[in-house]
Design a protein around this motif. Structure first.
Motif, PDB file in Angstrom:
ATOM      1  N   GLN A  83       0.857  -1.193   0.000  1.00  9.77           N
ATOM      2  CA  GLN A  83       0.000   0.000   0.000  1.00  9.77           C
ATOM      3  C   GLN A  83       0.887   1.234   0.000  1.00  9.77           C
ATOM      4  OE1 GLN A  83      -2.855   0.027   3.153  1.00  9.77           O
ATOM      5  NE2 GLN A  83      -3.338   2.192   2.910  1.00  9.77           N
ATOM      6  N   VAL A  84       0.707   2.069  -1.005  1.00  6.92           N
ATOM      7  CA  VAL A  84       1.518   3.272  -1.132  1.00  6.92           C
ATOM      8  C   VAL A  84       1.064   4.317  -0.119  1.00  6.92           C
ATOM      9  CG1 VAL A  84       2.147   5.170  -2.647  1.00  6.92           C
ATOM     10  CG2 VAL A  84       1.979   2.845  -3.568  1.00  6.92           C
ATOM     11  N   GLN A  85       2.024   4.884   0.566  1.00  3.41           N
ATOM     12  CA  GLN A  85       1.736   5.985   1.483  1.00  3.41           C
ATOM     13  C   GLN A  85       2.630   7.162   1.145  1.00  3.41           C
ATOM     14  OE1 GLN A  85       2.068   4.247   5.503  1.00  3.41           O
ATOM     15  NE2 GLN A  85      -0.146   4.498   5.658  1.00  3.41           N
ATOM     16  N   LEU A  86       2.048   8.337   1.181  1.00  2.00           N
ATOM     17  CA  LEU A  86       2.772   9.570   0.914  1.00  2.00           C
ATOM     18  C   LEU A  86       2.492  10.521   2.075  1.00  2.00           C
ATOM     19  CD1 LEU A  86       1.682   9.931  -2.808  1.00  2.00           C
ATOM     20  CD2 LEU A  86       3.883   9.079  -1.999  1.00  2.00           C
ATOM     21  N   VAL A  87       3.535  10.978   2.726  1.00  2.00           N
ATOM     22  CA  VAL A  87       3.371  11.846   3.889  1.00  2.00           C
ATOM     23  C   VAL A  87       4.117  13.149   3.629  1.00  2.00           C
ATOM     24  CG1 VAL A  87       3.694  12.098   6.364  1.00  2.00           C
ATOM     25  CG2 VAL A  87       3.145   9.844   5.400  1.00  2.00           C
ATOM     26  N   GLU A  88       3.362  14.240   3.510  1.00  2.23           N
ATOM     27  CA  GLU A  88       3.960  15.554   3.260  1.00  2.23           C
ATOM     28  C   GLU A  88       4.268  16.253   4.580  1.00  2.23           C
ATOM     29  OE1 GLU A  88       0.515  15.552   0.025  1.00  2.23           O
ATOM     30  OE2 GLU A  88       0.643  15.068   2.155  1.00  2.23           O
ATOM     31  N   SER A  89       5.252  17.120   4.518  1.00  2.00           N
ATOM     32  CA  SER A  89       5.576  17.979   5.657  1.00  2.00           C
ATOM     33  C   SER A  89       6.271  19.221   5.134  1.00  2.00           C
ATOM     34  CB  SER A  89       6.465  17.249   6.661  1.00  2.00           C
ATOM     35  OG  SER A  89       7.685  16.857   6.057  1.00  2.00           O
ATOM     36  N   GLY A  90       6.360  20.236   6.000  1.00  2.00           N
ATOM     37  CA  GLY A  90       7.121  21.426   5.652  1.00  2.00           C
ATOM     38  C   GLY A  90       6.306  22.650   5.312  1.00  2.00           C
ATOM     39  N   GLY A  91       4.999  22.517   5.271  1.00  3.71           N
ATOM     40  CA  GLY A  91       4.177  23.690   4.977  1.00  3.71           C
ATOM     41  C   GLY A  91       4.181  24.671   6.136  1.00  3.71           C
ATOM     42  N   GLY A  92       3.596  25.839   5.908  1.00  3.46           N
ATOM     43  CA  GLY A  92       3.523  26.841   6.963  1.00  3.46           C
ATOM     44  C   GLY A  92       3.218  28.207   6.416  1.00  3.46           C
ATOM     45  N   LEU A  93       3.446  29.196   7.266  1.00  3.14           N
ATOM     46  CA  LEU A  93       3.200  30.592   6.933  1.00  3.14           C
ATOM     47  C   LEU A  93       4.536  31.284   6.690  1.00  3.14           C
ATOM     48  CD1 LEU A  93       1.356  33.121   6.784  1.00  3.14           C
ATOM     49  CD2 LEU A  93       1.639  33.319   9.267  1.00  3.14           C
ATOM     50  N   VAL A  94       4.630  32.004   5.589  1.00  2.00           N
ATOM     51  CA  VAL A  94       5.865  32.703   5.251  1.00  2.00           C
ATOM     52  C   VAL A  94       5.512  34.031   4.585  1.00  2.00           C
ATOM     53  CG1 VAL A  94       6.067  31.586   2.990  1.00  2.00           C
ATOM     54  CG2 VAL A  94       8.133  32.412   4.138  1.00  2.00           C
ATOM     55  N   GLN A  95       6.386  34.996   4.724  1.00  2.00           N
ATOM     56  CA  GLN A  95       6.173  36.289   4.069  1.00  2.00           C
ATOM     57  C   GLN A  95       6.567  36.209   2.603  1.00  2.00           C
ATOM     58  OE1 GLN A  95       8.313  39.229   6.411  1.00  2.00           O
ATOM     59  NE2 GLN A  95       6.418  39.758   7.477  1.00  2.00           N
ATOM     60  N   ALA A  96       5.972  37.055   1.818  1.00  2.00           N
ATOM     61  CA  ALA A  96       6.316  37.123   0.398  1.00  2.00           C
ATOM     62  C   ALA A  96       7.819  37.357   0.235  1.00  2.00           C
ATOM     63  CB  ALA A  96       5.540  38.249  -0.272  1.00  2.00           C
ATOM     64  N   GLY A  97       8.395  36.640  -0.711  1.00  2.00           N
ATOM     65  CA  GLY A  97       9.838  36.701  -0.926  1.00  2.00           C
ATOM     66  C   GLY A  97      10.612  35.654  -0.168  1.00  2.00           C
TER      67      GLY A  97
END
Length: 125
Positions: free
Chosen positions: A1-15
């Motif tokens: 069974q394929v599993q994909l786990v994302e991480s690293g998102g968040g809030l950042v300022q433009a640039g």
């Protein structure tokens, strides 16, 4: 069974910059592709970037070309999306996907049979 786990998102300022990670498991990915798509509220899912796991060939969407870079770590079976010079219009939920079944091309969502849960990226102006 394929599993994909994302991480690293968040809030950042433009640039600013963020790096997303997608840890894959459940099968060998040789001969398949892994990609990133994004979806903002009220908009269709958009192709961001993809990588052919065997050859290492990469593809980037026009709206992110020159700012985002997809890469992979074979040993960790992980694909990364380095996002630089972020803009408010990059705000979306970002999804990692693995191909399976009929290959319509790595830029097309219908090529992908497996999807992660998504990670939110918010870019403030």
């Amino acid at each position: 069974q394929v599993q994909l786990v994302e991480s690293g998102g968040g809030l950042v300022q433009a640039g600013g910059s963020l790096r997303l990670s997608c840890a894959a498991s459940g099968r060998t990915f040789s001969g398949y592709g892994l990609g990133w798509f994004r979806q903002a509220p009220g908009r269709e899912r958009e192709f961001v970037a993809a990588i052919n796991w065997s050859s290492g060939s990469t593809y980037h969407g026009d709206s992110v070309k020159g700012r985002f870079t997809i890469s992979r770590d074979n040993a960790k079976i992980t694909v990364y999306l380095q996002m630089n010079s972020l803009k408010p219009e990059d705000t979306a939920v970002y999804y990692c996907a693995a191909s399976g079944g009929i290959d319509y091309g790595l830029r097309y969502a219908r090529t992908y049979a497996y999807w992660g849960q998504g990670t939110q990226v918010t870019v403030s102006s």
